[in-house]
Design a protein around this motif. Structure first.
Motif, PDB file in Angstrom:
ATOM      1  N   GLN A 192      -8.114   7.215  -0.301  1.00  0.00           N
ATOM      2  CA  GLN A 192      -8.133   6.254  -1.588  1.00  0.00           C
ATOM      3  C   GLN A 192      -9.136   5.289  -1.438  1.00  0.00           C
ATOM      4  O   GLN A 192      -9.208   4.325  -0.876  1.00  0.00           O
ATOM      5  CB  GLN A 192      -6.690   5.589  -1.777  1.00  0.00           C
ATOM      6  N   ARG A 205       0.863  -1.233   0.001  1.00  0.00           N
ATOM      7  CA  ARG A 205       0.087   0.103  -0.254  1.00  0.00           C
ATOM      8  C   ARG A 205       0.840   1.225   0.036  1.00  0.00           C
ATOM      9  O   ARG A 205       0.214   2.165  -0.243  1.00  0.00           O
ATOM     10  CB  ARG A 205      -0.867   0.096   1.170  1.00  0.00           C
ATOM     11  N   GLY A 215      -9.719   0.410  -5.597  1.00  0.00           N
ATOM     12  CA  GLY A 215      -9.463   0.510  -7.018  1.00  0.00           C
ATOM     13  C   GLY A 215      -9.463   1.755  -7.560  1.00  0.00           C
ATOM     14  O   GLY A 215      -9.548   2.006  -8.784  1.00  0.00           O
ATOM     15  N   GLN A 216      -9.287   2.822  -6.827  1.00  0.00           N
ATOM     16  CA  GLN A 216      -9.242   4.314  -7.279  1.00  0.00           C
ATOM     17  C   GLN A 216      -8.077   5.174  -6.810  1.00  0.00           C
ATOM     18  O   GLN A 216      -7.065   4.495  -6.064  1.00  0.00           O
ATOM     19  CB  GLN A 216     -10.237   5.028  -6.713  1.00  0.00           C
ATOM     20  N   GLY A 217      -7.768   6.159  -7.505  1.00  0.00           N
ATOM     21  CA  GLY A 217      -6.372   7.088  -7.311  1.00  0.00           C
ATOM     22  C   GLY A 217      -6.594   7.799  -6.099  1.00  0.00           C
ATOM     23  O   GLY A 217      -7.821   8.107  -5.661  1.00  0.00           O
ATOM     24  N   PRO A 218      -5.837   8.027  -5.218  1.00  0.00           N
ATOM     25  CA  PRO A 218      -5.737   9.068  -4.017  1.00  0.00           C
ATOM     26  C   PRO A 218      -6.549  10.330  -4.303  1.00  0.00           C
ATOM     27  O   PRO A 218      -6.269  10.919  -5.316  1.00  0.00           O
ATOM     28  CB  PRO A 218      -4.454   8.976  -3.373  1.00  0.00           C
ATOM     29  N   GLY A 225      -0.454   3.948   5.149  1.00  0.00           N
ATOM     30  CA  GLY A 225      -1.746   4.224   5.085  1.00  0.00           C
ATOM     31  C   GLY A 225      -2.682   3.633   6.240  1.00  0.00           C
ATOM     32  O   GLY A 225      -2.133   2.577   6.778  1.00  0.00           O
ATOM     33  N   THR A 226      -3.822   3.943   6.561  1.00  0.00           N
ATOM     34  CA  THR A 226      -4.734   3.387   7.291  1.00  0.00           C
ATOM     35  C   THR A 226      -6.050   2.886   6.682  1.00  0.00           C
ATOM     36  O   THR A 226      -6.671   3.737   6.024  1.00  0.00           O
ATOM     37  CB  THR A 226      -5.211   4.296   8.500  1.00  0.00           C
ATOM     38  N   ARG A 227      -6.155   1.625   6.789  1.00  0.00           N
ATOM     39  CA  ARG A 227      -7.641   0.888   6.101  1.00  0.00           C
ATOM     40  C   ARG A 227      -8.518   1.038   6.881  1.00  0.00           C
ATOM     41  O   ARG A 227      -8.696   0.642   8.232  1.00  0.00           O
ATOM     42  CB  ARG A 227      -7.049  -0.189   5.819  1.00  0.00           C
ATOM     43  N   PHE A 241       0.339   4.828 -10.649  1.00  0.00           N
ATOM     44  CA  PHE A 241      -0.525   5.951 -10.749  1.00  0.00           C
ATOM     45  C   PHE A 241       0.299   6.987 -11.377  1.00  0.00           C
ATOM     46  O   PHE A 241       1.397   7.418 -11.069  1.00  0.00           O
ATOM     47  CB  PHE A 241      -0.795   6.458  -9.236  1.00  0.00           C
ATOM     48  N   MET A 262       0.124  -1.470  -8.634  1.00  0.00           N
ATOM     49  CA  MET A 262      -0.693  -0.602  -9.197  1.00  0.00           C
ATOM     50  C   MET A 262       0.096   0.948  -9.609  1.00  0.00           C
ATOM     51  O   MET A 262       1.119   1.183  -8.665  1.00  0.00           O
ATOM     52  CB  MET A 262      -1.659  -0.069  -8.331  1.00  0.00           C
ATOM     53  N   LEU A 298      -4.118   7.947   3.230  1.00  0.00           N
ATOM     54  CA  LEU A 298      -2.649   8.136   3.217  1.00  0.00           C
ATOM     55  C   LEU A 298      -2.317   9.380   3.701  1.00  0.00           C
ATOM     56  O   LEU A 298      -2.737  10.407   3.400  1.00  0.00           O
ATOM     57  CB  LEU A 298      -2.361   7.766   1.477  1.00  0.00           C
ATOM     58  N   TYR A 335      -4.662  12.042   2.268  1.00  0.00           N
ATOM     59  CA  TYR A 335      -5.560  11.768   0.673  1.00  0.00           C
ATOM     60  C   TYR A 335      -6.339  10.597   0.968  1.00  0.00           C
ATOM     61  O   TYR A 335      -6.070   9.690   2.068  1.00  0.00           O
ATOM     62  CB  TYR A 335      -4.620  11.233  -0.233  1.00  0.00           C
ATOM     63  N   LYS A 342      -0.669  20.043  -3.791  1.00  0.00           N
ATOM     64  CA  LYS A 342      -1.515  19.103  -3.811  1.00  0.00           C
ATOM     65  C   LYS A 342      -1.095  18.231  -5.103  1.00  0.00           C
ATOM     66  O   LYS A 342      -0.900  18.709  -6.048  1.00  0.00           O
ATOM     67  CB  LYS A 342      -2.906  19.615  -3.968  1.00  0.00           C
ATOM     68  N   LEU A 343      -1.166  16.832  -4.814  1.00  0.00           N
ATOM     69  CA  LEU A 343      -1.058  15.813  -5.998  1.00  0.00           C
ATOM     70  C   LEU A 343      -2.361  15.808  -6.488  1.00  0.00           C
ATOM     71  O   LEU A 343      -3.222  14.930  -5.694  1.00  0.00           O
ATOM     72  CB  LEU A 343      -0.125  14.760  -5.558  1.00  0.00           C
ATOM     73  N   LEU A 396      -8.807   3.689   1.978  1.00  0.00           N
ATOM     74  CA  LEU A 396      -7.164   3.819   2.615  1.00  0.00           C
ATOM     75  C   LEU A 396      -7.063   5.221   2.738  1.00  0.00           C
ATOM     76  O   LEU A 396      -7.334   6.034   1.822  1.00  0.00           O
ATOM     77  CB  LEU A 396      -6.513   2.961   1.414  1.00  0.00           C
ATOM     78  N   PHE A 419      -7.076  14.085  -2.573  1.00  0.00           N
ATOM     79  CA  PHE A 419      -6.519  15.054  -1.826  1.00  0.00           C
ATOM     80  C   PHE A 419      -7.641  15.591  -0.866  1.00  0.00           C
ATOM     81  O   PHE A 419      -8.712  15.901  -1.301  1.00  0.00           O
ATOM     82  CB  PHE A 419      -6.028  16.314  -2.643  1.00  0.00           C
ATOM     83  N   PHE A 442      -4.126  12.835  -8.908  1.00  0.00           N
ATOM     84  CA  PHE A 442      -3.771  11.297  -9.427  1.00  0.00           C
ATOM     85  C   PHE A 442      -4.660  10.901 -10.307  1.00  0.00           C
ATOM     86  O   PHE A 442      -5.821  11.041 -10.447  1.00  0.00           O
ATOM     87  CB  PHE A 442      -3.975  10.345  -8.169  1.00  0.00           C
ATOM     88  N   GLY A 443      -4.161  10.074 -11.186  1.00  0.00           N
ATOM     89  CA  GLY A 443      -4.974   9.280 -12.095  1.00  0.00           C
ATOM     90  C   GLY A 443      -5.846   8.180 -11.469  1.00  0.00           C
ATOM     91  O   GLY A 443      -5.595   8.009 -10.228  1.00  0.00           O
ATOM     92  N   GLN A 444      -6.424   7.280 -12.229  1.00  0.00           N
ATOM     93  CA  GLN A 444      -7.219   6.149 -11.442  1.00  0.00           C
ATOM     94  C   GLN A 444      -6.276   4.975 -11.501  1.00  0.00           C
ATOM     95  O   GLN A 444      -6.663   4.035 -10.860  1.00  0.00           O
ATOM     96  CB  GLN A 444      -8.480   5.876 -12.491  1.00  0.00           C
TER      97      GLN A 444
END
Lengths: 119, 113
Positions: B37, A43, B40-43, B107-109, A91, A89, B90, B35, A106-107, B88, B45, A109-111
């Protein structure tokens, strides 16, 4: 607002082969940073490579290189000599350089693209 | 290892409860970002803190709040938890607000049931 799009949900590659992951972005800014991050099952987001928009030369880090096309707003990642440990994964991310704005630092991100490496 | 540590690693909460997530920045880093997340997705902000002040915020409701302490460690608080808050979370620290590189924790789930 900036957006980042990764159109490949999944990619696969044979060990020792080369694979390219795609990323496009949208921004009205002329100076910015682009990144590729790797997120393995542990992660933790790990920085793979970074590109400054004002630099025409494509960034390279060992087996990882980018093809940065500023006019086309395209930023692809090429992984050469793929290894099993590259499975993760990936990104693509954008960061503004404009100081003081609410988006500064700020970042975006894409998917993400899941990369599988076959032995 | 990036030197950024988050706690706890996992937790389960009930809808409507409140939760506090913690982040210890890399030594010397005065900027921290959080962030979210989804699976299955991007983080996405949430917000950023610089020298104990909120320095930017994403599109999250006020029930998401944060703190940064004098030692630059940080907390993310979420009130009135909803099922969609399951994700998640981050934390990323940077040497300075303008520094290019951000170092992420593991991260923390959070699961909301």
């Amino acid at each position: 607002a900036q957006t980042v799009t990764q159109s490949q949900p999944e990619m696969s590659v044979q060990e020792a082969e080369t694979v390219t992951l795609s990323c496009t972005y949208d921004t009205s800014e002329s100076d910015y940073y682009l990144f590729w991050y790797k997120q393995p099952p542990s992660r933790q987001m790990i920085l793979v490579i970074r590109q400054e928009a004002y630099k025409q030369q494509n960034a390279t880090e060992n087996r990882f290189s980018v093809n940065f096309q500023k006019a086309a707003k395209s930023f692809s990642l090429k992984i050469s000599d793929s290894q099993l440990g590259d499975a993760a994964m990936y990104f693509c991310a954008y960061r503004s350089t404009l100081a003081g704005g609410t988006s500064y630092g700020k970042l975006t991100f894409g998917q993400g693209t899941i990369l599988t490496v076959h032995p | 290892e990036t030197g950024v540590t988050q706690s706890p690693t996992h937790l389960i909460k009930t809808r409507g409860q409140q939760v506090t997530l913690r982040c210890s920045s890399q030594s010397g880093h005065n900027t921290v970002s959080w962030y979210q997340q989804a699976l299955g997705q991007g983080p996405q902000f949430i917000f950023q803190y610089y020298r104990e002040e909120e320095n930017g915020r994403g599109n999250f409701p006020p029930r998401f709040s944060g703190l940064q302490f004098p030692n630059y460690s940080s907390e993310l608080n979420v009130n009135a938890l909803e099922l969609d808050d399951s994700a998640l979370y981050l934390c990323a620290s940077s040497l300075e607000v303008g520094t290019t590189e951000a170092f992420f924790g593991q991260g923390t789930r959070l699961t909301v049931v």
